[in-house]
Design a protein around this motif. Structure first.
Motif, mmCIF file in Angstrom:
data_model
loop_
_atom_site.group_PDB
_atom_site.id
_atom_site.type_symbol
_atom_site.label_atom_id
_atom_site.label_comp_id
_atom_site.label_asym_id
_atom_site.label_seq_id
_atom_site.Cartn_x
_atom_site.Cartn_y
_atom_site.Cartn_z
ATOM 1 N N PHE A 127 0.850 -1.184 0.000
ATOM 2 C CA PHE A 127 0.000 0.000 0.000
ATOM 3 C C PHE A 127 0.882 1.230 0.000
ATOM 4 C CE2 PHE A 127 -3.925 -2.158 1.763
ATOM 5 C CZ PHE A 127 -4.737 -1.722 0.732
ATOM 6 N N LEU A 128 0.649 2.128 -0.934
ATOM 7 C CA LEU A 128 1.392 3.379 -0.940
ATOM 8 C C LEU A 128 0.502 4.482 -0.391
ATOM 9 C CD1 LEU A 128 3.262 3.580 -4.360
ATOM 10 C CD2 LEU A 128 4.018 2.566 -2.219
ATOM 11 N N LYS A 129 1.100 5.333 0.406
ATOM 12 C CA LYS A 129 0.374 6.492 0.895
ATOM 13 C C LYS A 129 1.339 7.661 0.907
ATOM 14 C CE LYS A 129 -2.427 8.111 4.726
ATOM 15 N NZ LYS A 129 -2.726 7.941 6.152
ATOM 16 N N GLN A 130 0.976 8.709 0.261
ATOM 17 C CA GLN A 130 1.792 9.926 0.195
ATOM 18 C C GLN A 130 3.251 9.634 -0.141
ATOM 19 O OE1 GLN A 130 0.786 11.472 3.996
ATOM 20 N NE2 GLN A 130 -1.177 12.297 3.285
ATOM 21 N N GLY A 131 3.447 8.805 -1.158
ATOM 22 C CA GLY A 131 4.793 8.583 -1.661
ATOM 23 C C GLY A 131 5.673 7.668 -0.844
ATOM 24 N N ARG A 132 5.078 6.931 0.081
ATOM 25 C CA ARG A 132 5.839 5.979 0.887
ATOM 26 C C ARG A 132 5.091 4.656 0.943
ATOM 27 N NH1 ARG A 132 8.991 8.321 5.365
ATOM 28 N NH2 ARG A 132 8.844 10.566 5.157
ATOM 29 N N VAL A 133 5.817 3.611 1.378
ATOM 30 C CA VAL A 133 5.149 2.340 1.603
ATOM 31 C C VAL A 133 4.431 2.422 2.949
ATOM 32 C CG1 VAL A 133 5.485 -0.111 2.016
ATOM 33 C CG2 VAL A 133 6.772 1.035 0.225
ATOM 34 N N PHE A 134 3.127 2.229 2.936
ATOM 35 C CA PHE A 134 2.349 2.287 4.172
ATOM 36 C C PHE A 134 2.246 0.903 4.806
ATOM 37 C CE2 PHE A 134 -1.726 1.935 6.388
ATOM 38 C CZ PHE A 134 -1.642 3.001 7.252
ATOM 39 N N ALA A 135 2.054 -0.087 3.977
ATOM 40 C CA ALA A 135 1.987 -1.463 4.487
ATOM 41 C C ALA A 135 2.448 -2.392 3.385
ATOM 42 C CB ALA A 135 0.558 -1.809 4.884
ATOM 43 N N GLN A 136 3.036 -3.494 3.771
ATOM 44 C CA GLN A 136 3.522 -4.440 2.785
ATOM 45 C C GLN A 136 3.471 -5.837 3.372
ATOM 46 O OE1 GLN A 136 7.651 -3.964 1.809
ATOM 47 N NE2 GLN A 136 7.561 -5.428 0.124
ATOM 48 N N GLY A 137 3.123 -6.812 2.564
ATOM 49 C CA GLY A 137 3.102 -8.173 3.058
ATOM 50 C C GLY A 137 2.113 -9.023 2.281
ATOM 51 N N ASP A 138 1.752 -10.186 2.844
ATOM 52 C CA ASP A 138 0.811 -11.023 2.104
ATOM 53 C C ASP A 138 -0.569 -10.364 2.118
ATOM 54 O OD1 ASP A 138 -0.847 -12.267 4.353
ATOM 55 O OD2 ASP A 138 1.224 -12.723 4.970
ATOM 56 N N ILE A 139 -1.396 -10.827 1.207
ATOM 57 C CA ILE A 139 -2.677 -10.163 0.960
ATOM 58 C C ILE A 139 -3.496 -10.004 2.240
ATOM 59 C CG2 ILE A 139 -4.903 -10.416 -0.227
ATOM 60 C CD1 ILE A 139 -2.656 -9.649 -2.090
ATOM 61 N N LYS A 140 -3.589 -11.087 3.015
ATOM 62 C CA LYS A 140 -4.453 -11.058 4.200
ATOM 63 C C LYS A 140 -4.007 -10.029 5.222
ATOM 64 C CE LYS A 140 -7.039 -15.256 4.844
ATOM 65 N NZ LYS A 140 -6.774 -16.679 5.002
ATOM 66 N N SER A 141 -2.692 -9.863 5.348
ATOM 67 C CA SER A 141 -2.213 -8.948 6.379
ATOM 68 C C SER A 141 -2.256 -7.498 5.907
ATOM 69 C CB SER A 141 -0.796 -9.335 6.817
ATOM 70 O OG SER A 141 0.109 -9.086 5.765
ATOM 71 N N VAL A 142 -2.292 -7.288 4.605
ATOM 72 C CA VAL A 142 -2.242 -5.916 4.096
ATOM 73 C C VAL A 142 -3.623 -5.380 3.746
ATOM 74 C CG1 VAL A 142 -1.346 -4.442 2.272
ATOM 75 C CG2 VAL A 142 0.123 -6.169 3.289
ATOM 76 N N ILE A 143 -4.433 -6.219 3.107
ATOM 77 C CA ILE A 143 -5.743 -5.742 2.701
ATOM 78 C C ILE A 143 -6.711 -5.917 3.870
ATOM 79 C CG2 ILE A 143 -7.615 -5.956 1.014
ATOM 80 C CD1 ILE A 143 -5.565 -6.727 -1.024
ATOM 81 N N THR A 144 -6.683 -4.965 4.769
ATOM 82 C CA THR A 144 -7.576 -5.003 5.919
ATOM 83 C C THR A 144 -8.428 -3.748 5.906
ATOM 84 O OG1 THR A 144 -6.034 -3.798 7.310
ATOM 85 C CG2 THR A 144 -5.820 -6.192 7.310
ATOM 86 N N ARG A 145 -9.506 -3.800 6.678
ATOM 87 C CA ARG A 145 -10.419 -2.672 6.738
ATOM 88 C C ARG A 145 -9.695 -1.417 7.226
ATOM 89 N NH1 ARG A 145 -14.174 -1.368 10.970
ATOM 90 N NH2 ARG A 145 -15.614 0.171 10.131
ATOM 91 N N GLU A 146 -8.828 -1.587 8.235
ATOM 92 C CA GLU A 146 -8.123 -0.445 8.808
ATOM 93 C C GLU A 146 -7.163 0.178 7.791
ATOM 94 O OE1 GLU A 146 -8.239 -3.525 10.379
ATOM 95 O OE2 GLU A 146 -9.907 -2.864 11.636
ATOM 96 N N ASN A 147 -6.377 -0.699 7.080
ATOM 97 C CA ASN A 147 -5.436 -0.167 6.093
ATOM 98 C C ASN A 147 -6.155 0.579 4.985
ATOM 99 O OD1 ASN A 147 -3.192 -1.037 7.399
ATOM 100 N ND2 ASN A 147 -2.867 -2.866 6.134
ATOM 101 N N ILE A 148 -7.258 -0.004 4.530
ATOM 102 C CA ILE A 148 -7.978 0.633 3.429
ATOM 103 C C ILE A 148 -8.571 1.948 3.891
ATOM 104 C CG2 ILE A 148 -9.998 0.408 1.921
ATOM 105 C CD1 ILE A 148 -9.214 -2.583 1.703
#
Lengths: 351, 430
Positions: B214-235
């Protein structure tokens, strides 16, 4: 799967027929004029100048006066029109490729305006000066064309990348300014106006072997050099970004090609004045025939440009004999209706 | 750990003084399939353009296969990295074959021409993308999906180990989207191509890729396997968007659904309620919603997002309404799956009703198991609570008790329950 389709069949399919047509046109063009020389004799006279076959021809059988007319008057003019035609068509192909637009012509970024101003200066202000037997008008036209192109190019380069739109707009704007300066000079020298206008309308009346010996190698070298970038032109027509992704140094290649095409166009303009439509319409027609691949389009347009200009110039010097019509008038009279016909005929939007 | 083929350190980039990438660090292993996700302007496309040398002049370092990208020519870079953009029409009308062969540019010398290996690579690419059959057609004559396949063939002809996808499917119909993503899936699995893709469609990314960034404002915000990254909080923190993260029932893969809060937003505009969702203050009304069969979910989501204090009951476990209540973290009363409502649960439900200002009954169907929920609504009226019934007209079709429920429902109407014809009327009746 048929591998043949990948191979370049363009040479046998298009280039050879075009060359044959050109040779026929050269012989016809050399035979017509105020002094009547038969096609057969013309062919023999021309052949007698070609090393390798000239021993087959009995020179004593040729009319010496005709030999002189053809070799000293007609041939240099024919060959120069061939080279100018090649130069204009190739410059057109390159500019259309860089701009991804079939409406671009060799004069698009200021070559014509610069050449006009240069020619005016050369004809009026420093007339009579000659360098290597080339008239001052030619020298100044060349310098003017290069100068203006350089200026336009530098204006559009200000923001790191050369932008096509800036290039076109700067070209249009600067061309208007230079035309204004040109007109301004002419009001003070109205007695010379006819001379300048006649030069601007384009013509090859001053053609000579000396001129040919200078212009032919220059144009040849530039054309061959530009010929190394034909693959790049294909990719650039996909868009600068896509071309870069596929490995083209887009900015560098565009700069090189802009410089080369401008030099080619300037070289042509300096000997012939401004001949419109050859550089615009020849690539356009050839694209319909050989397709958009620049590796085929470039050589095919070169020869077709030679044919078109030779044909036009031959008409220019013969239809109102002994009066000459500036060849630029002929190319426009033939070119414009044909161009409109193409526009109306093509089902697709041109761009 | 596989071989690291791409290593990015402290990557920064600005467009005309506008900071797009700001200290981005990323490592990509050989053979991975990574989705790069983020809102517009988060720097996704800039990243792709820097990796393919379309843009130059970055800060920090990009190492492709251990080599500094600044020292690589465009041609060398094209040998390592193939980009698949959205198709665009070329300036001139090339044939499909000519287009695909252009992909070989990086492998052909300046003074050379296409050789047998180039032709073979182009044919192979056309075969994989199923464009061989129209190889001699003009590109302009093709459909959108066919054009996109030609652009993919062009990139495959490049024969690069790393493939960058720049939203190659977002303008295509769903069938083409799937067909094209399947193709990249196979290239990754069978030919060990490393794929980095920029996508707008999070579900598409979640289904095809192994990991996400996940990129946010030009940086990596979160990275990893799908389950750990695509969460309600991250989105929520990256996209500022409320979604519901679940599993795709067909594939078991992570699946998000937007909450689509337009009705709540519209109601909020009218009500002038600007409370943060879920925050309870003394002025905010407490609303209890009767659940069942997923019918309460939209009402819960809307009222929650309007800032009401919401509760739900009684719902059986595994009911969608219960999932919704859990996601929204609102209190609820539940019952064991497929079991009738126990007295205990009914009493808890009545406790909630007692504590609420309003009770809402959505279009829940009633059988003998959940009949007591309807009785609780009647008691709410008797307690003097405001009761809102959603769509009273079709109650007969929702009655599986042989008319018993319908009789209670009639009484609700007689005793002054208010009727909302559709869900968006509910907030105005509160």
């Amino acid at each position: 799967m048929n591998k043949e389709v990948f191979k370049s069949r363009h040479i046998s399919k298009y280039i050879i027929p075009l060359v044959v047509i050109l040779v026929i046109f050269i012989i016809i063009a050399a035979s017509v004029g105020s002094a009547k020389v038969t096609i057969k004799e013309t062919g023999l006279i021309i052949a007698s100048f070609i090393p390798g076959i000239n021993y087959l021809i009995d020179e004593a059988s040729l009319n010496q006066q005709n030999v002189k007319i053809i070799s000293q008057i007609r041939l240099p003019r024919i060959l120069i029109s061939v080279f100018v035609g090649i130069a204009l068509a190739c410059a057109g192909v390159i500019f259309q490729g860089i701009f991804r637009n079939p409406m671009a012509d060799p004069y698009i970024i200021g070559v014509s305006a610069g050449a006009s101003l240069g020619a005016t200066v050369g004809l009026i202000i420093v007339s009579g000066v000659k360098l290597l037997s080339i008239s001052s008008a030619s020298i100044f036209a060349f310098a003017g064309a290069i100068g203006v192109t350089f200026l336009v190019y530098n204006i559009s380069r200000i923001r790191a990348k050369i932008s096509v739109v800036t290039l076109l707009l700067a070209g249009v704007a600067l061309s208007s300014l230079i035309s204004a300066i040109n007109s301004f000079i002419l009001i003070f020298r109205s007695q010379d106006m006819a001379k300048v206008i006649f030069w601007l309308m384009g013509g090859l009346t001053s053609a000579s072997w000396q001129q040919f010996y200078i212009i032919a190698p220059v144009i040849t070298v530039l054309l061959v050099f530009a010929g190394f970038f034909l693959k790049d032109l294909n990719l650039i027509s996909l868009g600068d970004e896509r071309a870069s992704q596929l490995g083209v140094e887009t900015e560098k290649v565009k700069k090189i090609l802009l410089v080369l095409a401008s030099l080619i166009a300037a070289a042509a303009v300096s000997v012939s004045g401004i001949i419109g439509f050859v550089g615009l319409i020849t690539p356009h027609i050839m694209r319909l025939i050989v397709g958009p691949d620049h590796k085929a389009l470039y050589p095919a347009s070169a020869i077709a440009g030679a044919i078109v200009l030779l044909f036009s110039d031959t008409l220019a010097r013969t239809v109102l004999q002994p009066r000459e019509i500036p060849v630029g008038i002929i190319t426009s009279i033939i070119g414009v209706p044909f161009f409109i016909y193409l526009l109306l005929r093509s089902k697709k939007e041109v761009f | 750990m596989g071989e690291i083929i791409l290593k990015i350190n402290g990557l920064g980039f600005s467009y005309d003084g506008n900071r797009v990438l700001n200290g981005l660090d990323l490592e990509i292993e050989k053979g991975s399939f990574v989705s790069v996700l983020g809102p517009n302007g988060s720097g996704k496309s800039t990243l792709i353009n820097l990796l393919s040398k379309v843009l130059k002049g970055h800060e920090g370092s990009i190492k492709l296969f251990g080599r500094d990208i600044k020292k690589l020519s465009s041609r060398d870079t094209a040998g390592f990295v193939a980009v698949v953009p959205q198709y665009s029409n070329p300036g001139f009308d090339f044939t499909v074959r000519e287009m695909v062969l252009m992909g070989r540019y990086a492998h052909i010398l300046r003074f050379g021409s296409e050789k047998k290996p180039d032709i073979a690579a182009a044919e192979n690419a056309m075969d994989k993308t199923k464009v061989l059959e129209f190889a001699n057609k003009k590109f302009h004559e093709l459909s959108g999906g066919e054009k996109q396949r030609v652009v993919i063939a062009q990139a495959l002809a490049q024969d690069a180990p790393l493939i960058l996808l720049d939203e190659p499917t977002s303008h295509l119909d769903i069938n083409f989207q799937i067909e094209i993503m399947d193709l990249f899936f196979r290239l990754n699995r069978d030919e060990k191509k490393t794929v980095i893709g920029v996508f707008h469609d999070i579900n598409l990314a979640a289904n095809y890729s192994k990991s996400a960034v996940f990129l946010k404002q030009g940086r990596v915000f979160a990275q990893g396997d799908i389950k750990s990254v695509i969460t309600r909080e991250n989105i929520k923190s990256v996209f500022k968007s409320e979604v519901f993260v679940s599993k795709n029932p067909f594939t078991g893969k992570t699946y998000i659904s937007p909450m689509f809060l337009n009705e709540a937003a519209a109601a909020r505009d009218i009500l002038g309620s600007v409370k943060t969702p879920g925050t309870f203050t003394s002025q905010v009304k407490r609303v209890h919603v009767i659940g069942g069969g997923g019918e309460a979910s939209p009402v819960l989501t809307m009222l929650y997002n309007l800032g009401f204090f919401v509760s739900c009951g009684v719902v059986n476990n595994f009911d969608t309404d219960l999932d919704t209540a859990e996601v929204l973290q609102i209190p609820y009363v539940s019952e064991a799956p497929f079991s009738p409502i126990s007295l205990h649960s009914q009493n808890s439900n009545l406790d909630f009703i007692r504590g609420s200002d309003v009770v809402v009954l959505p279009e829940v169907a009633f059988g003998h198991g959940n009949f007591s929920n309807l009785v609780s609504v009647k008691e709410a009226l008797e307690m003097g609570k405001k009761v809102i019934l959603l769509n009273s007209k079709n109650f007969k079709t929702r009655d599986y008790t042989g008319g018993k429920a319908a009789r209670v429902y009639e009484k609700l109407l007689e005793k002054g329950a208010i009727v909302a014809d559709n869900i968006s009327e509910i907030p105005h009746l509160l």
